[in-house]
Motif scaffolding. Sequence first.
Motif, PDB file in Angstrom:
ATOM      1  N   THR A 181      -5.367  43.395  12.245  1.00 62.88           N
ATOM      2  CA  THR A 181      -5.178  44.192  11.018  1.00 62.88           C
ATOM      3  C   THR A 181      -3.718  44.624  10.898  1.00 62.88           C
ATOM      4  O   THR A 181      -3.143  44.626   9.801  1.00 62.88           O
ATOM      5  CB  THR A 181      -6.133  45.411  11.032  1.00 62.88           C
ATOM      6  N   ILE A 182      -3.102  44.959  12.025  1.00 64.00           N
ATOM      7  CA  ILE A 182      -1.676  45.321  12.007  1.00 64.00           C
ATOM      8  C   ILE A 182      -0.856  44.129  11.508  1.00 64.00           C
ATOM      9  O   ILE A 182       0.015  44.256  10.647  1.00 64.00           O
ATOM     10  CB  ILE A 182      -1.206  45.743  13.429  1.00 64.00           C
ATOM     11  N   ILE A 183      -1.157  42.952  12.030  1.00 64.14           N
ATOM     12  CA  ILE A 183      -0.378  41.756  11.664  1.00 64.14           C
ATOM     13  C   ILE A 183      -0.653  41.350  10.208  1.00 64.14           C
ATOM     14  O   ILE A 183       0.260  41.007   9.459  1.00 64.14           O
ATOM     15  CB  ILE A 183      -0.692  40.611  12.646  1.00 64.14           C
ATOM     16  N   ALA A 184      -1.922  41.426   9.775  1.00 64.92           N
ATOM     17  CA  ALA A 184      -2.270  40.972   8.425  1.00 64.92           C
ATOM     18  C   ALA A 184      -1.829  41.959   7.347  1.00 64.92           C
ATOM     19  O   ALA A 184      -1.283  41.564   6.311  1.00 64.92           O
ATOM     20  CB  ALA A 184      -3.782  40.753   8.329  1.00 64.92           C
ATOM     21  N   ASP A 185      -2.060  43.244   7.587  1.00 66.07           N
ATOM     22  CA  ASP A 185      -1.896  44.230   6.501  1.00 66.07           C
ATOM     23  C   ASP A 185      -0.697  45.159   6.687  1.00 66.07           C
ATOM     24  O   ASP A 185      -0.282  45.820   5.735  1.00 66.07           O
ATOM     25  CB  ASP A 185      -3.154  45.109   6.396  1.00 66.07           C
ATOM     26  N   ASP A 186      -0.194  45.277   7.898  1.00 67.41           N
ATOM     27  CA  ASP A 186       0.902  46.187   8.231  1.00 67.41           C
ATOM     28  C   ASP A 186       0.694  47.597   7.654  1.00 67.41           C
ATOM     29  O   ASP A 186       1.545  48.103   6.918  1.00 67.41           O
ATOM     30  CB  ASP A 186       2.238  45.601   7.732  1.00 67.41           C
ATOM     31  N   PRO A 187      -0.426  48.244   8.000  1.00 67.05           N
ATOM     32  CA  PRO A 187      -0.695  49.585   7.444  1.00 67.05           C
ATOM     33  C   PRO A 187       0.099  50.683   8.157  1.00 67.05           C
ATOM     34  O   PRO A 187       0.445  50.555   9.323  1.00 67.05           O
ATOM     35  CB  PRO A 187      -2.195  49.758   7.729  1.00 67.05           C
ATOM     36  N   HIS A 188       0.351  51.790   7.426  1.00 66.27           N
ATOM     37  CA  HIS A 188       0.972  52.966   8.052  1.00 66.27           C
ATOM     38  C   HIS A 188      -0.053  53.766   8.853  1.00 66.27           C
ATOM     39  O   HIS A 188       0.285  54.410   9.828  1.00 66.27           O
ATOM     40  CB  HIS A 188       1.536  53.905   6.971  1.00 66.27           C
ATOM     41  N   LEU A 189      -1.287  53.776   8.347  1.00 68.58           N
ATOM     42  CA  LEU A 189      -2.383  54.558   8.951  1.00 68.58           C
ATOM     43  C   LEU A 189      -2.047  56.050   9.019  1.00 68.58           C
ATOM     44  O   LEU A 189      -2.348  56.718  10.009  1.00 68.58           O
ATOM     45  CB  LEU A 189      -2.743  54.045  10.357  1.00 68.58           C
ATOM     46  N   VAL A 209     -12.678  54.495  13.065  1.00 67.85           N
ATOM     47  CA  VAL A 209     -12.373  53.090  13.326  1.00 67.85           C
ATOM     48  C   VAL A 209     -12.326  52.379  11.981  1.00 67.85           C
ATOM     49  O   VAL A 209     -13.318  52.332  11.263  1.00 67.85           O
ATOM     50  CB  VAL A 209     -13.442  52.463  14.252  1.00 67.85           C
ATOM     51  N   GLU A 210     -11.145  51.838  11.644  1.00 66.90           N
ATOM     52  CA  GLU A 210     -10.966  51.279  10.293  1.00 66.90           C
ATOM     53  C   GLU A 210     -11.045  49.752  10.246  1.00 66.90           C
ATOM     54  O   GLU A 210     -10.851  49.168   9.189  1.00 66.90           O
ATOM     55  CB  GLU A 210      -9.629  51.759   9.710  1.00 66.90           C
ATOM     56  N   GLY A 211     -11.242  49.092  11.365  1.00 65.04           N
ATOM     57  CA  GLY A 211     -11.375  47.634  11.280  1.00 65.04           C
ATOM     58  C   GLY A 211     -10.424  46.926  12.203  1.00 65.04           C
ATOM     59  O   GLY A 211      -9.766  47.575  13.031  1.00 65.04           O
ATOM     60  N   GLY A 212     -10.366  45.595  12.041  1.00 64.55           N
ATOM     61  CA  GLY A 212     -11.205  44.792  11.170  1.00 64.55           C
ATOM     62  C   GLY A 212     -12.533  44.419  11.823  1.00 64.55           C
ATOM     63  O   GLY A 212     -13.041  45.133  12.698  1.00 64.55           O
ATOM     64  N   GLY A 213     -13.072  43.287  11.413  1.00 61.19           N
ATOM     65  CA  GLY A 213     -14.415  42.898  11.807  1.00 61.19           C
ATOM     66  C   GLY A 213     -14.616  42.700  13.300  1.00 61.19           C
ATOM     67  O   GLY A 213     -15.694  43.008  13.839  1.00 61.19           O
ATOM     68  N   GLU A 214     -13.606  42.187  14.002  1.00 61.68           N
ATOM     69  CA  GLU A 214     -13.728  41.978  15.456  1.00 61.68           C
ATOM     70  C   GLU A 214     -13.792  43.330  16.171  1.00 61.68           C
ATOM     71  O   GLU A 214     -14.564  43.512  17.119  1.00 61.68           O
ATOM     72  CB  GLU A 214     -12.534  41.170  15.994  1.00 61.68           C
ATOM     73  N   THR A 215     -12.975  44.234  15.720  1.00 63.95           N
ATOM     74  CA  THR A 215     -12.916  45.564  16.331  1.00 63.95           C
ATOM     75  C   THR A 215     -14.221  46.314  16.094  1.00 63.95           C
ATOM     76  O   THR A 215     -14.801  46.905  17.016  1.00 63.95           O
ATOM     77  CB  THR A 215     -11.720  46.341  15.732  1.00 63.95           C
ATOM     78  N   SER A 259     -17.170  46.622  -6.495  1.00 66.78           N
ATOM     79  CA  SER A 259     -17.833  45.739  -7.463  1.00 66.78           C
ATOM     80  C   SER A 259     -16.991  44.498  -7.742  1.00 66.78           C
ATOM     81  O   SER A 259     -16.363  44.371  -8.794  1.00 66.78           O
ATOM     82  CB  SER A 259     -18.118  46.510  -8.745  1.00 66.78           C
ATOM     83  N   MET A 260     -16.956  43.627  -6.775  1.00 66.89           N
ATOM     84  CA  MET A 260     -16.223  42.361  -6.924  1.00 66.89           C
ATOM     85  C   MET A 260     -16.786  41.353  -5.918  1.00 66.89           C
ATOM     86  O   MET A 260     -17.452  41.749  -4.952  1.00 66.89           O
ATOM     87  CB  MET A 260     -14.737  42.561  -6.664  1.00 66.89           C
ATOM     88  N   VAL A 261     -16.494  40.090  -6.196  1.00 65.88           N
ATOM     89  CA  VAL A 261     -16.929  39.017  -5.297  1.00 65.88           C
ATOM     90  C   VAL A 261     -15.680  38.241  -4.879  1.00 65.88           C
ATOM     91  O   VAL A 261     -14.840  37.921  -5.711  1.00 65.88           O
ATOM     92  CB  VAL A 261     -17.933  38.079  -6.028  1.00 65.88           C
ATOM     93  N   LEU A 262     -15.539  37.985  -3.572  1.00 66.30           N
ATOM     94  CA  LEU A 262     -14.376  37.222  -3.087  1.00 66.30           C
ATOM     95  C   LEU A 262     -14.772  35.833  -2.579  1.00 66.30           C
ATOM     96  O   LEU A 262     -13.996  34.889  -2.661  1.00 66.30           O
ATOM     97  CB  LEU A 262     -13.677  37.977  -1.957  1.00 66.30           C
ATOM     98  N   GLY A 263     -15.970  35.722  -2.018  1.00 67.27           N
ATOM     99  CA  GLY A 263     -16.408  34.430  -1.486  1.00 67.27           C
ATOM    100  C   GLY A 263     -15.576  33.969  -0.304  1.00 67.27           C
ATOM    101  O   GLY A 263     -14.705  34.697   0.191  1.00 67.27           O
ATOM    102  N   LYS A 305     -10.111  34.839   1.854  1.00 71.52           N
ATOM    103  CA  LYS A 305     -10.022  33.756   2.837  1.00 71.52           C
ATOM    104  C   LYS A 305      -8.643  33.665   3.494  1.00 71.52           C
ATOM    105  O   LYS A 305      -8.513  33.134   4.583  1.00 71.52           O
ATOM    106  CB  LYS A 305     -10.443  32.420   2.219  1.00 71.52           C
ATOM    107  N   ALA A 306      -7.611  34.228   2.856  1.00 74.88           N
ATOM    108  CA  ALA A 306      -6.281  34.257   3.478  1.00 74.88           C
ATOM    109  C   ALA A 306      -6.183  35.400   4.494  1.00 74.88           C
ATOM    110  O   ALA A 306      -5.143  35.570   5.145  1.00 74.88           O
ATOM    111  CB  ALA A 306      -5.208  34.409   2.407  1.00 74.88           C
ATOM    112  N   ARG A 307      -7.256  36.185   4.634  1.00 78.50           N
ATOM    113  CA  ARG A 307      -7.328  37.297   5.582  1.00 78.50           C
ATOM    114  C   ARG A 307      -6.213  38.312   5.378  1.00 78.50           C
ATOM    115  O   ARG A 307      -5.700  38.906   6.322  1.00 78.50           O
ATOM    116  CB  ARG A 307      -7.339  36.783   7.031  1.00 78.50           C
ATOM    117  N   LYS A 308      -5.839  38.510   4.115  1.00 80.99           N
ATOM    118  CA  LYS A 308      -4.837  39.523   3.776  1.00 80.99           C
ATOM    119  C   LYS A 308      -5.545  40.649   3.038  1.00 80.99           C
ATOM    120  O   LYS A 308      -6.574  40.426   2.392  1.00 80.99           O
ATOM    121  CB  LYS A 308      -3.760  38.930   2.849  1.00 80.99           C
ATOM    122  N   GLN A 309      -4.950  41.820   3.082  1.00 79.26           N
ATOM    123  CA  GLN A 309      -5.558  42.994   2.458  1.00 79.26           C
ATOM    124  C   GLN A 309      -5.803  42.776   0.967  1.00 79.26           C
ATOM    125  O   GLN A 309      -4.940  42.252   0.260  1.00 79.26           O
ATOM    126  CB  GLN A 309      -4.628  44.184   2.635  1.00 79.26           C
TER     127      GLN A 309
END
Length: 214
Positions: free
Chosen positions: A52-60, A139-145, A164-168, A20-24
């Motif tokens: 995704t860049i702002i939330a996760d700052d990936p190198h890709l 295309v790696e995300g996120g949901g809007e993209t 195999s996990m639940v985040l809700g 829910k914090a929209r972080k990786q």
Amino acid sequence: MRPHVIVNCAMTADGKIAGKARKQVRISSPEDLDRVRRLRTESDAILVGVNTIIADDPHLTVRGLDRDRNPLRVVLDSNGRTPERAKVLDDRARTLVATCEGCARTWEGAEVVRMGRDRVDLHALMRELETRGVRRLMVEGGGETIWSFFNEGLVDEYLVFVGSMVLGGRTSPSPVDGEGFEEGRCVNLGLAESQVLGSGILLRYEVLRDVPPA
Ligand SMILES: NC(=O)c1ccc[n+]([C@@H]2O[C@H](COP(=O)([O-])OP(=O)(O)OC[C@H]3O[C@@H](n4cnc5c(N)ncnc54)[C@H](OP(=O)(O)O)[C@@H]3O)[C@@H](O)[C@H]2O)c1
């Protein structure tokens, strides 16, 4: 011919790609991470949205590959929100930021292309990538993209690893967000492969184009 588009993402067993914090959140198993690394290596370009860049700052990037062998990194960023210090702007690979026509921002470490008025025009971007020799686009995300790619009919394969996990969380992002299709419309998929990868399962779907809506 436009690039072959492969959407790849990892979701939890309750269908979330982040909390829910929209972080990786680490959803992939080590075996799935190896698969993603191989898929990146086989791709000419990797694309994400600016959130995704702002939330996760990936190198890709793929570790072990030099700048010229790494896939081109592509960011959808209509209004120039990519931070100056984002890791996607480092010198480990080439980067293309796709913005809208009215955006004047530039970045050291990235080439900028401008297309579309409110949002980046994906069809124009596909033509641009084609001229740059991109045959396979991941295309790696996120949901809007991912939604935009499905909505524009641009997805060829959809790969989703189910961890195999639940985040809700009612606001936690899912693989495909956006507006959603109107009643009676959907994208039909053909299940091409399922494979246990460590603690989770990989599902590979091909988009079926000639099937009437359900
Ligand atoms: N588990 C996974 O596999 C995975 C992978 C990636 C991301 N994520 C998660 O996904 C979340 C971010 O996803 P998100 O849905 O919020 O955003 P996103 O898809 O990363 O970025 C969407 C943004 O891109 C810009 N954009 C420009 N042109 C667009 C177009 N034609 N279509 C769509 N977007 C366009 C828009 O911002 P502007 O209007 O400002 O341009 C839009 O809001 C994060 O929580 C991240 O952790 C998970």
